[in-house]
Design a protein around this motif. Structure first.
Motif, PDB file in Angstrom:
ATOM      1  N   MET A 296       7.662  -7.907  -0.926  1.00  0.00           N
ATOM      2  CA  MET A 296       6.648  -8.707  -1.102  1.00  0.00           C
ATOM      3  C   MET A 296       6.468  -8.950  -2.518  1.00  0.00           C
ATOM      4  N   ALA A 297       6.675 -10.029  -3.170  1.00  0.00           N
ATOM      5  CA  ALA A 297       6.275 -10.220  -4.582  1.00  0.00           C
ATOM      6  C   ALA A 297       4.929  -9.804  -4.845  1.00  0.00           C
ATOM      7  N   ARG A 298       4.661  -8.989  -6.077  1.00  0.00           N
ATOM      8  CA  ARG A 298       3.273  -8.849  -6.528  1.00  0.00           C
ATOM      9  C   ARG A 298       2.921  -9.771  -7.239  1.00  0.00           C
ATOM     10  N   VAL A 299       1.387  -9.994  -7.447  1.00  0.00           N
ATOM     11  CA  VAL A 299       0.801 -10.853  -8.271  1.00  0.00           C
ATOM     12  C   VAL A 299       0.963 -10.444  -9.983  1.00  0.00           C
ATOM     13  N   LYS A 300       0.483 -11.353 -10.647  1.00  0.00           N
ATOM     14  CA  LYS A 300       0.612 -11.019 -12.067  1.00  0.00           C
ATOM     15  C   LYS A 300      -0.487  -9.998 -12.212  1.00  0.00           C
ATOM     16  N   PRO A 301       0.065  -8.679 -12.692  1.00  0.00           N
ATOM     17  CA  PRO A 301      -0.801  -7.407 -12.767  1.00  0.00           C
ATOM     18  C   PRO A 301      -1.919  -7.621 -13.780  1.00  0.00           C
ATOM     19  N   SER A 302      -1.704  -8.256 -15.021  1.00  0.00           N
ATOM     20  CA  SER A 302      -2.853  -8.422 -15.776  1.00  0.00           C
ATOM     21  C   SER A 302      -3.997  -9.185 -15.143  1.00  0.00           C
ATOM     22  N   SER A 303      -3.620 -10.117 -14.421  1.00  0.00           N
ATOM     23  CA  SER A 303      -4.681 -10.966 -13.634  1.00  0.00           C
ATOM     24  C   SER A 303      -5.519 -10.125 -12.551  1.00  0.00           C
ATOM     25  N   PHE A 304      -4.698  -9.319 -11.846  1.00  0.00           N
ATOM     26  CA  PHE A 304      -5.116  -8.548 -10.921  1.00  0.00           C
ATOM     27  C   PHE A 304      -6.186  -7.562 -11.433  1.00  0.00           C
ATOM     28  N   ARG A 305      -5.758  -6.853 -12.424  1.00  0.00           N
ATOM     29  CA  ARG A 305      -6.608  -5.915 -12.993  1.00  0.00           C
ATOM     30  C   ARG A 305      -7.970  -6.357 -13.748  1.00  0.00           C
ATOM     31  N   THR A 306      -7.667  -7.604 -14.046  1.00  0.00           N
ATOM     32  CA  THR A 306      -8.941  -8.528 -14.830  1.00  0.00           C
ATOM     33  C   THR A 306      -9.966  -8.849 -13.596  1.00  0.00           C
ATOM     34  N   GLN A 307      -9.279  -9.336 -12.650  1.00  0.00           N
ATOM     35  CA  GLN A 307     -10.383  -9.720 -11.362  1.00  0.00           C
ATOM     36  C   GLN A 307     -11.037  -8.375 -10.764  1.00  0.00           C
ATOM     37  N   ARG A 308     -10.179  -7.214 -10.496  1.00  0.00           N
ATOM     38  CA  ARG A 308     -10.782  -5.967 -10.147  1.00  0.00           C
ATOM     39  C   ARG A 308     -11.923  -5.543 -11.082  1.00  0.00           C
ATOM     40  N   SER A 309     -11.730  -5.612 -12.398  1.00  0.00           N
ATOM     41  CA  SER A 309     -12.496  -5.428 -13.308  1.00  0.00           C
ATOM     42  C   SER A 309     -13.676  -6.178 -13.209  1.00  0.00           C
ATOM     43  N   ALA A 310     -13.740  -7.454 -13.149  1.00  0.00           N
ATOM     44  CA  ALA A 310     -14.868  -8.371 -13.033  1.00  0.00           C
ATOM     45  C   ALA A 310     -15.707  -8.004 -12.000  1.00  0.00           C
TER      46      ALA A 310
ATOM     47  N   GLY B 146      -3.654   2.275  -7.172  1.00  0.00           N
ATOM     48  CA  GLY B 146      -3.025   1.303  -6.280  1.00  0.00           C
ATOM     49  C   GLY B 146      -2.208   0.201  -7.121  1.00  0.00           C
ATOM     50  N   TRP B 147      -1.898  -0.661  -6.213  1.00  0.00           N
ATOM     51  CA  TRP B 147      -0.827  -1.558  -6.566  1.00  0.00           C
ATOM     52  C   TRP B 147      -1.324  -3.007  -6.650  1.00  0.00           C
ATOM     53  N   CYS B 148      -0.965  -3.713  -7.707  1.00  0.00           N
ATOM     54  CA  CYS B 148      -1.360  -5.334  -7.680  1.00  0.00           C
ATOM     55  C   CYS B 148      -0.571  -6.058  -6.713  1.00  0.00           C
ATOM     56  N   LEU B 149      -1.222  -6.391  -5.645  1.00  0.00           N
ATOM     57  CA  LEU B 149      -0.775  -7.106  -4.520  1.00  0.00           C
ATOM     58  C   LEU B 149      -1.421  -8.483  -4.335  1.00  0.00           C
ATOM     59  N   PRO B 150      -0.734  -9.424  -3.666  1.00  0.00           N
ATOM     60  CA  PRO B 150      -1.387 -10.650  -3.213  1.00  0.00           C
ATOM     61  C   PRO B 150      -2.463 -10.460  -2.052  1.00  0.00           C
ATOM     62  N   THR B 151      -3.163 -11.549  -1.922  1.00  0.00           N
ATOM     63  CA  THR B 151      -4.045 -11.455  -0.806  1.00  0.00           C
ATOM     64  C   THR B 151      -3.431 -11.114   0.570  1.00  0.00           C
ATOM     65  N   ASP B 152      -2.335 -11.903   0.808  1.00  0.00           N
ATOM     66  CA  ASP B 152      -1.708 -11.760   2.001  1.00  0.00           C
ATOM     67  C   ASP B 152      -0.763 -10.609   2.351  1.00  0.00           C
ATOM     68  N   HIS B 153      -0.852  -9.609   1.568  1.00  0.00           N
ATOM     69  CA  HIS B 153       0.321  -8.441   1.444  1.00  0.00           C
ATOM     70  C   HIS B 153       0.183  -7.778   2.827  1.00  0.00           C
ATOM     71  N   CYS B 154       1.229  -6.825   3.093  1.00  0.00           N
ATOM     72  CA  CYS B 154       1.325  -6.128   4.207  1.00  0.00           C
ATOM     73  C   CYS B 154       1.774  -4.655   3.860  1.00  0.00           C
ATOM     74  N   GLU B 155       1.322  -4.170   2.890  1.00  0.00           N
ATOM     75  CA  GLU B 155       1.758  -2.979   2.150  1.00  0.00           C
ATOM     76  C   GLU B 155       0.484  -2.132   2.244  1.00  0.00           C
ATOM     77  N   ASP B 156       0.586  -0.564   2.135  1.00  0.00           N
ATOM     78  CA  ASP B 156      -0.275   0.207   1.331  1.00  0.00           C
ATOM     79  C   ASP B 156      -0.765  -0.326   0.132  1.00  0.00           C
ATOM     80  N   PRO B 157      -2.021  -0.506   0.153  1.00  0.00           N
ATOM     81  CA  PRO B 157      -2.422  -1.229  -1.269  1.00  0.00           C
ATOM     82  C   PRO B 157      -2.890   0.148  -2.178  1.00  0.00           C
ATOM     83  N   PHE B 158      -2.834   1.391  -1.920  1.00  0.00           N
ATOM     84  CA  PHE B 158      -3.227   2.395  -2.568  1.00  0.00           C
ATOM     85  C   PHE B 158      -2.289   3.476  -2.922  1.00  0.00           C
ATOM     86  N   GLU B 159      -2.292   4.098  -3.893  1.00  0.00           N
ATOM     87  CA  GLU B 159      -1.265   5.318  -4.151  1.00  0.00           C
ATOM     88  C   GLU B 159      -2.041   6.590  -4.087  1.00  0.00           C
ATOM     89  N   THR B 160      -3.186   6.517  -4.658  1.00  0.00           N
ATOM     90  CA  THR B 160      -4.107   7.683  -4.498  1.00  0.00           C
ATOM     91  C   THR B 160      -5.537   7.281  -4.233  1.00  0.00           C
TER      92      THR B 160
END
Length: 251
Positions: free
Chosen positions: A1-15, A90-104
């Motif tokens: 599954m294609a991942r979202v734009k990483p910088s935008s994902f990190r910015t949203q999590r930070s916000a 973890g990983w920068c994933l879209p809302t409808d992902h079906c993957e494990d979102p975390f690495e640690t």
């Protein structure tokens, strides 16, 4: 599954972390949210596993004025406080992902208090993600990928006298993963229920929790549901009332 734009994902999590800190201060739930603000700074720039990853750490986020427990041993405990720590990536994933979102993922909830005689007492819970793709040979077969465990190293390291209490390695209880927002929500809903009732009515808080639940739990719940032998339309007929009874924090 294609991942979202990483910088935008990190910015949203930070916000989201900054908004959570602001809400905790506004409702007087936690007076020093510096550890969350620090995590927000980390989350906006950390790439622990490459350009499409994120991560942060929270150390010693303290919650005070806990509600008096209905029962405890020793009895008549006072000055209760909770220390919350989490290190996660973890990983920068879209809302409808079906993957494990975390690495640690490693989270500690430590409760401290005092007896009538002034002695310090504590208990602890630990939530983590199993490291690696396979469980080690010396681990119990009942070793969920994500699990809660009473005690852990923090309890073993700090408890010097236990009286008649028996402290052994606790079973690992399967539990969905928790990010900082859901870890805080877990603490409030279990140990500061009056504060939780107030803050969970705030639409901004609800939105942050709901979005984090979607990111953290959607693939987890889907994986469990597909493993169950549900026939016909039984799964679709499960109503919201039942799900809330089974999982009260699910907004």
């Amino acid at each position: 599954m294609a991942r979202v734009k990483p910088s935008s994902f990190r910015t949203q999590r930070s916000a989201d972390l900054r908004h959570l800190a602001s809400l905790l201060e506004r409702y007087g739930v936690c007076l020093d949210t510096g550890p969350i603000q620090s995590a927000a700074d980390q989350c906006s720039r950390n790439k622990p596993h490459g350009h499409d990853s994120w991560g942060y750490r929270i150390d010693r986020l303290i919650f005070r004025d806990l509600e008096k427990p209905k029962s405890s041993w020793p009895k008549s405990i006072s000055d209760l406080s909770i220390e919350f720590n989490i290190e996660i990536s973890g990983w920068c994933l879209p809302t409808d992902h079906c993957e494990d979102p975390f690495e640690t993922l490693a989270m500690d909830i430590i409760i401290r208090g005092r007896t009538l005689g002034g002695a310090l007492v504590m208990c602890a819970w630990h939530l983590d993600r199993h490291i690696g793709k396979h469980v080690s040979k010396d681990a119990s077969p009942a070793h969920p990928h994500y699990h809660f465990q009473h005690g852990g190293n923090r309890l073993n390291n700090e408890i010097k006298e236990s009286g008649q209490a028996l402290i052994i390695e606790a079973p690992r209880i399967a539990h969905p993963p928790l990010e900082a927002t859901l870890g805080v929500d877990f603490i409030l809903s279990n140990f500061k229920s009056k504060d939780w009732a107030r803050i969970s009515e705030d639409h901004q808080y609800r939105n942050i929790v709901r979005q984090t639940q979607n990111h953290c739990w959607s693939s987890y719940v889907h994986a469990i549901s597909t493993a169950l032998p549900i026939q016909g339309n039984v799964q679709q007929s499960t109503n919201k009332l039942i799900s809330r009874e089974l999982w009260p924090q699910l907004l």
